[in-house]
Design a protein around this motif. Structure first.
Motif, mmCIF file in Angstrom:
data_model
loop_
_atom_site.group_PDB
_atom_site.id
_atom_site.type_symbol
_atom_site.label_atom_id
_atom_site.label_comp_id
_atom_site.label_asym_id
_atom_site.label_seq_id
_atom_site.Cartn_x
_atom_site.Cartn_y
_atom_site.Cartn_z
ATOM 1 N N ILE A 282 0.870 -1.092 -0.090
ATOM 2 C CA ILE A 282 -0.036 0.115 0.012
ATOM 3 C C ILE A 282 0.914 1.064 -0.169
ATOM 4 O O ILE A 282 1.672 1.470 0.889
ATOM 5 N N GLU A 283 0.626 2.183 -0.898
ATOM 6 C CA GLU A 283 1.262 3.387 -1.076
ATOM 7 C C GLU A 283 0.309 4.340 -0.972
ATOM 8 O O GLU A 283 -0.949 4.276 -1.605
ATOM 9 N N TRP A 284 0.639 5.535 -0.248
ATOM 10 C CA TRP A 284 -0.491 6.653 0.051
ATOM 11 C C TRP A 284 0.425 7.909 0.011
ATOM 12 O O TRP A 284 1.415 7.957 0.492
ATOM 13 N N LEU B 29 7.301 0.002 7.039
ATOM 14 C CA LEU B 29 6.675 1.182 6.719
ATOM 15 C C LEU B 29 7.684 2.105 6.423
ATOM 16 O O LEU B 29 8.635 1.980 7.171
ATOM 17 N N HIS B 30 7.478 2.939 5.499
ATOM 18 C CA HIS B 30 8.699 3.756 4.994
ATOM 19 C C HIS B 30 7.963 4.986 4.083
ATOM 20 O O HIS B 30 7.250 4.824 3.405
ATOM 21 N N PRO B 31 8.814 6.233 4.380
ATOM 22 C CA PRO B 31 8.545 7.157 3.352
ATOM 23 C C PRO B 31 8.792 7.197 1.870
ATOM 24 O O PRO B 31 10.153 6.334 1.834
ATOM 25 N N GLU B 32 8.186 7.318 1.014
ATOM 26 C CA GLU B 32 8.243 6.638 -0.317
ATOM 27 C C GLU B 32 8.789 8.143 -1.069
ATOM 28 O O GLU B 32 8.990 9.026 -0.658
ATOM 29 N N TYR B 33 8.522 7.847 -2.489
ATOM 30 C CA TYR B 33 9.447 8.953 -3.417
ATOM 31 C C TYR B 33 8.514 10.244 -3.559
ATOM 32 O O TYR B 33 9.194 11.251 -3.253
ATOM 33 N N PHE C 31 3.986 7.665 1.482
ATOM 34 C CA PHE C 31 4.230 6.534 2.710
ATOM 35 C C PHE C 31 4.140 5.380 1.666
ATOM 36 O O PHE C 31 3.179 5.179 1.042
ATOM 37 N N GLU C 32 4.902 4.336 2.434
ATOM 38 C CA GLU C 32 4.402 2.766 1.855
ATOM 39 C C GLU C 32 4.354 1.966 3.244
ATOM 40 O O GLU C 32 5.162 2.097 3.903
ATOM 41 N N LEU C 33 3.542 0.986 2.947
ATOM 42 C CA LEU C 33 3.380 0.020 4.179
ATOM 43 C C LEU C 33 3.185 -1.532 3.573
ATOM 44 O O LEU C 33 2.304 -1.488 2.533
HETATM 45 MG MG MG Z 1 7.155 1.546 -3.051
#
Ligand code: MG
Ligand code: GLU
Length: 469
Positions: free
Chosen positions: A152-154, A207-211, A216-218
């Motif tokens: 999941i990216e949001w 869980l991390h900050p995305e581009y 973010f992405e989980l």
């Molecule tokens: Mg990603």
């Protein structure tokens, strides 16, 4: 393991008693209501809810809802097709008690996904969760189990500001991609989110900050496909609920800001025989068994047609740009992030558990039940036919000239809904697996979404869908 049996009028054996016990347990924990959730053809999570005390009655007889939602668009307008979209008829929503959970992000509420039955007690042929259960059941009859997970990216925003640079989207954090700063800026939100998911029994992998700005992405652990689809809905509801408590808005839209990197909903899937992961320890390339290679080849061949399930929104086609990590080419590669199908082998020593296929081009406008059901059907068809994978791709296919792509048999995935539907409508494996009512709903809704945005500029399309998924 999710039960693969259809619900039955009066309740499955033992379920009504179980519902009574849940009323006691959940009531003691302060739960007042139960959200009954499903996902419509357009990818929107629709719900009804009942007071907790009604759970046993609903387990017996379901709760009513019109079949018209099968042809709702993402903006709540309704398309009429030959048989669908009329005001007639009623369906019963039956909660599945296995995944029922109290919602940590919405105190006072429990949540359960539903299957839809006709009033005669038969499975509604337009029920996407039933479609997936049946697809998994057919695999089980042939001796195969499947495991799946949806990433999941949001994007996390504050209220839109028409004056803001990015089409009005105001990211809630300003730190760089993968930046520790972002996690500092949103530290309470992120910690509360992890706590809520843990309380709900969701195994979070990362869980991390995305581009992209505010993104973010989980990722979550793999489960059986029905549970994976349920979990995708539940996790997004939790991300949204926790965000709301922090004054944040969340967007799962494929394209939040036109032209930027979007939100993917990458699907991981693997085929197993009992406890044996068929993607590892085999004698084919990268340790695949012939069965896993056949499954992968079946998915690869179906990718253009699967776009009608995987990338269903006008917003999806804003995201699907080359060199944006969205995997817009119908090819496969080992750990290649610009291939629509990425072969993940995992760490040496762990491959028998970790090896799987990642379908990269999918996004979160997809109904996860339809998408996973379609992937299972196409993968199994490839396995049964003993299909073989073509040569793998390395690097970004976007660097290759048209003629080189053609020589390698690589094509770009559909670039719009009309093309996606053409591919879908000429792919018998998928049409037969879905059956006419679902096919009619899918084609009707996709055409409706395309008509809705005809003539709109990309920025306006992104804005129209930014907050709906
Ligand atoms: Mg990603
Ligand atoms: N955000 C990218 C997408 O649209 C994916 C980034 C990644 O590889 O995780 O799918």
């Amino acid at each position: 393991m999710t039960t693969l049996a259809d619900p039955v009028p009066g309740g499955r054996p033992g379920e009504v008693e179980r519902a009574h016990r849940l009323v006691e347990e959940l009531g003691a924990r302060g739960v007042h209501g139960v959200v009954l959730a499903y996902v419509d053809t357009a990818g929107i999570n629709r719900v009804k809810s009942v007071p907790l005390g009604r759970l046993p009655a609903v387990t017996r007889w379901g709760v009513g809802m019109s079949p018209v939602f099968d042809t709702f668009l993402a903006d709540d307008s309704i398309v009429a097709t030959e048989h669908l979209g009329t005001p007639d008829g009623d369906l019963r929503l039956y909660p599945d008690l296995d995944p029922l959970v109290s919602l940590a992000g919405q105190p006072g509420w429990a949540w359960a996904p539903v299957d839809r039955l006709t009033q005669d007690g038969t499975a509604h042929p337009g029920c996407s969760r039933t479609f997936l259960r049946h697809a998994v059941g057919q695999a089980a009859e042939q001796g195969y189990a499947l495991r799946a997970a949806i990433e999941i990216e949001w994007a996390i925003g504050r209220s839109d500001d028409p004056e803001a640079a990015d089409g009005g989207f105001v990211p809630a954090c300003t730190g760089p991609a993968y930046g520790g700063n972002r996690l500092v800026e949103l530290t309470d939100y992120a910690a509360d989110l992890l706590a809520a998911l843990a309380a709900q029994g969701v195994d979070v992998d990362q869980l991390h900050p995305e581009y992209a700005a505010g993104q973010f992405e989980l990722s979550v652990a793999a489960t059986d496909p029905v549970a994976a689809a349920d979990r995708s809905v539940l996790v997004r509801q939790t991300i949204r609920a926790v965000g709301q408590r922090h004054g944040l808005r969340v967007s799962f839209a494929p394209s939040v800001v036109a032209g930027g990197v979007g939100n993917g909903g990458h699907v991981h899937v693997s085929v197993w025989r009992g406890d044996r992961n068929l993607h590892a320890g085999g004698d084919q390339r990268y340790g695949m068994t012939p069965e896993a290679e056949g499954f992968a080849a079946g998915v690869l061949a179906a990718l253009p047609a699967l776009s009608a399930l995987a990338t269903p929104s006008p917003s999806s086609y804003l995201r699907l740009q080359p060199s944006h990590w969205a995997g817009v080419y119908a090819c496969w590669g080992h750990e290649t992030r610009e291939a629509a199908l990425r072969l993940v082998t995992g760490m040496v020593g762990h491959r028998d558990r970790a090896a799987n296929l990642e379908v990269k081009f999918a996004d979160l406008a997809a109904n996860p039940y339809l998408l996973l059901g379609g992937l299972v059907a196409c993968g199994l068809a490839g396995l049964q036919r003993g299909l073989r994978l073509p040569p793998e791709v390395t690097g970004d296919p976007a660097r290759l000239a048209e003629s080189e792509l053609a020589d390698l048999g690589i094509r770009r995935l559909p670039t719009g809904i009309e093309e996606s539907l053409r591919e879908f409508c000429r792919y018998p494996v998928l049409l037969e697996a879905l059956g006419p009512p679902l096919v009619e709903a899918i084609t009707g809704v996709r055409r409706g979404e395309a008509a809705r945005v005809a003539g709109l500029e990309p920025a306006a399309v992104a804005e129209a869908y930014r907050w709906v998924y």
